[in-house]
Design a protein around this motif. Structure first.
Motif, mmCIF file in Angstrom:
data_model
loop_
_atom_site.group_PDB
_atom_site.id
_atom_site.type_symbol
_atom_site.label_atom_id
_atom_site.label_comp_id
_atom_site.label_asym_id
_atom_site.label_seq_id
_atom_site.Cartn_x
_atom_site.Cartn_y
_atom_site.Cartn_z
ATOM 1 N N SER A 117 0.826 -1.213 0.000
ATOM 2 C CA SER A 117 0.000 0.000 0.000
ATOM 3 C C SER A 117 0.860 1.263 0.000
ATOM 4 N N ARG A 120 1.815 1.585 -3.587
ATOM 5 C CA ARG A 120 0.643 1.901 -4.413
ATOM 6 C C ARG A 120 0.228 3.367 -4.264
ATOM 7 N N TYR A 121 0.200 3.846 -3.016
ATOM 8 C CA TYR A 121 -0.276 5.208 -2.762
ATOM 9 C C TYR A 121 0.870 6.201 -2.543
ATOM 10 N N LYS A 149 2.397 2.421 -9.029
ATOM 11 C CA LYS A 149 1.034 1.918 -8.817
ATOM 12 C C LYS A 149 0.830 0.581 -9.524
ATOM 13 N N ALA A 152 2.648 -2.261 -7.718
ATOM 14 C CA ALA A 152 2.019 -2.567 -6.430
ATOM 15 C C ALA A 152 0.766 -3.414 -6.607
ATOM 16 N N ASP A 153 0.159 -3.355 -7.774
ATOM 17 C CA ASP A 153 -1.057 -4.117 -8.043
ATOM 18 C C ASP A 153 -0.771 -5.529 -8.548
ATOM 19 N N ARG A 324 -9.391 -4.357 -1.335
ATOM 20 C CA ARG A 324 -8.080 -4.984 -1.527
ATOM 21 C C ARG A 324 -7.659 -5.701 -0.254
#
Length: 324
Positions: A117, A120-121, A149, A152-153, A324
């Motif tokens: 996270s 991602r953020y 991003k 991270a996914d 998620r």
């Protein structure tokens, strides 16, 4: 930026992200996880590129490094807390993720003492605001943000979910070995009518649509007409376009709870690398929905003869709505 030309044959099975091995930025990984990974991969016969030269060559990664990335089937990227403090790390990641989006490179992230996270953020050390204030970097920072991003996914391994580093290395190598095996393309050119079947199935899948809904397609017909072969051909052509994928062997006759639990665990292990072992079929459905619901997953079930088999693995068409 990735070059538009790529070699026809891969020179390496794995590109072990150089940015995590740099002594000036990667002291937290260079003498531990990266060296262990390199030794474990090569000992399994997996040709691995690991460049120990420095990246500070200007505003672009070197042509030699770019060729190594393009000439690999997979990239293993170790994301540590120090990773984003180097713009050369981010340049390399941008190049890797551009190839991944094009379906030319499989990417396996390793979150080493960082939370996915945060990547991602872009929290903490992954906040790129400092780069954004540099006028020379204003145009590329959005691309770096997107690359972070995207990675991270992806399905990978987080150190916080592993008992120890040895377990983490083993899981990574096993997953890369499995993906390497799946990557070998099968020659379906001599199968009569295969192109027509592929066109019809791809039209139903509507891969270019921006709709996030789950697509479920069934191939139905009498035994011996080639349903499994058609499914294998589709999987062979499309699996690289998904975050993760899994092709089950013939599951005909599997309908008891114990067998369905085993099937759920195989799906979770083969897509996420986690040996979760849900305690009930219902719990397994929830785990699958929460862990895979926001990933782009290709799941092929071969030999379905009971509705319970589908319900155990992909019951709801709105899995993507789960958190998620």
């Amino acid at each position: 930026m990735a070059s538009s030309s790529a070699s026809c044959a891969s020179n390496y099975d794995v590109f072990l992200s150089k940015s995590s091995t740099l002594s000036f930025r990667g002291e937290d990984t260079r003498h531990s996880i990266v060296s262990h990974l390199y030794e474990a991969l090569t000992s399994r016969g997996i040709a691995t590129f690991k460049d120990d030269k420095r990246l500070e060559l200007g505003d672009h990664i070197s042509e030699e490094l770019q060729r190594a990335i393009e000439g690999s089937d997979f990239a293993v990227v170790v994301l540590s807390e120090n990773y984003p403090t180097s713009r050369w790390c981010l340049m390399e990641l941008q190049s890797i993720m551009e190839l991944q989006v094009e379906g030319r490179l499989g990417v396996f992230p390793v979150f080493y003492s960082v939370e996915p996270s945060a990547v991602r953020y872009q929290l903490g050390s992954f906040d790129l605001e400092g780069y954004q204030r540099d006028p020379k970097l204003a145009d590329v920072v959005p691309k770096w943000r997107q690359a972070l991003k995207l990675i991270a996914d992806l399905s990978g391994v987080a150190s916080g979910q592993c008992i120890d580093e040895a377990t983490m290395v083993r899981k990574i190598v096993e997953d890369i070995s499995r993906r390497k095996t799946l990557k070998h393309k099968i020659d379906f050119r001599n199968i009569v009518g295969v192109d027509t079947h592929m066109q019809g199935l791809k039209s139903l899948l509507d891969m270019d649509s921006n709709n996030d809904e789950v697509r479920m397609i069934g191939i139905w017909g009498m035994g011996g007409i080639g349903k499994t072969t058609i499914a294998k051909c589709l999987y062979d052509q499309l699996s690289s376009q998904f975050t993760t994928s899994y092709f089950t062997q013939d599951i005909k006759g599997i309908h008891k709870d114990l067998d369905l639990l085993h099937l759920q665990n195989k799906l979770l292990y083969n897509t996420l690398g986690d040996d979760i072992r849900p305690w009930s079929v219902e719990a397994g459905c929830e785990v699958i929905a929460s862990r895979l619901g926001n990933h782009k997953v290709l799941l092929v079930l071969d030999g379905v003869d009971k509705l319970a088999q589908i319900h155990a693995l992909a019951k709801e068409p709105n899995h993507h709505n789960h958190p998620r």
